[in-house]
Scaffold this motif. Structure first.
Motif, mmCIF file in Angstrom:
data_model
loop_
_atom_site.group_PDB
_atom_site.id
_atom_site.type_symbol
_atom_site.label_atom_id
_atom_site.label_comp_id
_atom_site.label_asym_id
_atom_site.label_seq_id
_atom_site.Cartn_x
_atom_site.Cartn_y
_atom_site.Cartn_z
ATOM 1 N N SER A 80 -7.793 62.938 -41.040
ATOM 2 C CA SER A 80 -8.992 63.264 -41.578
ATOM 3 C C SER A 80 -8.931 63.692 -43.141
ATOM 4 O O SER A 80 -7.918 64.499 -43.544
ATOM 5 N N GLY A 81 -10.075 63.276 -43.904
ATOM 6 C CA GLY A 81 -10.102 63.594 -45.268
ATOM 7 C C GLY A 81 -8.984 63.211 -45.982
ATOM 8 O O GLY A 81 -8.621 63.934 -47.284
ATOM 9 N N ALA A 84 -6.066 58.874 -51.603
ATOM 10 C CA ALA A 84 -5.051 58.055 -52.112
ATOM 11 C C ALA A 84 -4.019 59.070 -52.579
ATOM 12 O O ALA A 84 -4.059 60.171 -53.420
ATOM 13 N N GLY A 85 -2.747 59.060 -52.272
ATOM 14 C CA GLY A 85 -1.541 59.789 -52.618
ATOM 15 C C GLY A 85 -1.334 60.615 -51.287
ATOM 16 O O GLY A 85 -0.056 61.386 -51.484
ATOM 17 N N ASP A 86 -2.056 60.800 -50.499
ATOM 18 C CA ASP A 86 -1.863 61.670 -49.355
ATOM 19 C C ASP A 86 -0.883 61.051 -48.479
ATOM 20 O O ASP A 86 -0.808 59.902 -47.936
ATOM 21 N N SER A 87 -0.001 62.118 -47.539
ATOM 22 C CA SER A 87 0.687 61.516 -46.612
ATOM 23 C C SER A 87 0.889 62.722 -45.654
ATOM 24 O O SER A 87 0.930 64.121 -45.728
ATOM 25 N N ALA A 174 -12.369 53.973 -50.093
ATOM 26 C CA ALA A 174 -13.150 55.408 -50.213
ATOM 27 C C ALA A 174 -14.352 55.286 -49.343
ATOM 28 O O ALA A 174 -14.962 54.341 -49.383
ATOM 29 N N GLY A 175 -14.446 56.381 -48.503
ATOM 30 C CA GLY A 175 -15.558 56.587 -47.431
ATOM 31 C C GLY A 175 -15.674 55.611 -46.236
ATOM 32 O O GLY A 175 -16.359 55.614 -45.320
ATOM 33 N N THR A 176 -14.288 55.109 -45.917
ATOM 34 C CA THR A 176 -14.109 54.233 -44.747
ATOM 35 C C THR A 176 -13.072 54.868 -43.822
ATOM 36 O O THR A 176 -12.995 55.935 -44.080
#
Length: 190
Positions: A80-81, A84-87, A174-176
């Motif tokens: 969730s949430g 870009a750049g998250d893991s 974004a938003g998908t």
């Protein structure tokens, strides 16, 4: 013409020696014929008439079952949430409850057209017992029938699954959203 004398054996009422010899000859011929018949019957047919049958009742066969136990049920990686750049990572321990089998991992229900599904990458790493190389390192949409090795009865293995949204990718994501089911499967091997 004079009447012929009757045969001497008929006049005296006793058989002559030649008739006795003929009867002995006939008896010998009959006895020889009977013996030849018996020998032919025994030699010719002895193997064909002997047979034996035995039974072994109670033979029953069944296939051993296959089964996996997962340490965690439900959501494995909290996605969730993400930006870009998250893991994000999650772990799963799998135990083989059946006989020896080949383990695979599949991502079911992934919408291959989703911009976010196209942007996300996945790494599947065996952590216990630890292996140096990941079992899978690639796009989320390509996570299908990943071979995870063979497990004997009672074997347990742990895996870390890391989902990454690489920085600078998925500008239209974004938003998908996207969702999937991690499907652990085991198939028997001999």
């Amino acid at each position: 013409m004079a009447a012929a004398d009757p045969a001497p054996e008929l006049v005296s009422g006793r058989p002559s020696g030649s008739l006795l010899r003929d009867r002995k000859l006939i008896a010998i011929l009959i006895a020889g014929g009977v013996m030849a018949f018996v020998v032919t019957a025994v030699v010719g047919f002895s193997g064909a008439f002997f047979s034996s049958t035995s039974h072994s009742p109670g033979n029953e066969y069944s296939a051993a079952g296959m089964g996996l136990t997962l340490a965690r049920t439900g959501e494995l990686v909290d996605g969730s949430g993400m930006v870009a750049g998250d893991s994000r990572s999650g772990t799963q321990t799998v135990t083989n409850q059946g006989h020896r089998g080949r383990l695979t991992l599949d991502a079911r229900g992934v919408d291959g057209q989703s911009p976010l599904a196209k942007a996300l990458t996945v790494v599947v790493q065996q952590t216990d017992p630890a292996l140096a190389q990941p079992a899978y390192d690639g796009p989320l949409a390509g996570l299908a029938q990943v071979p995870l090795g063979t497990l004997a009865t009672g074997d347990r293995r742990s895996y870390r699954i890391t989902v990454t949204w690489p920085a600078g990718t998925g500008s239209g994501a974004a938003g998908t959203s996207t969702s999937l089911t991690f499907d652990w499967q085991i198939e028997s091997v001999s």
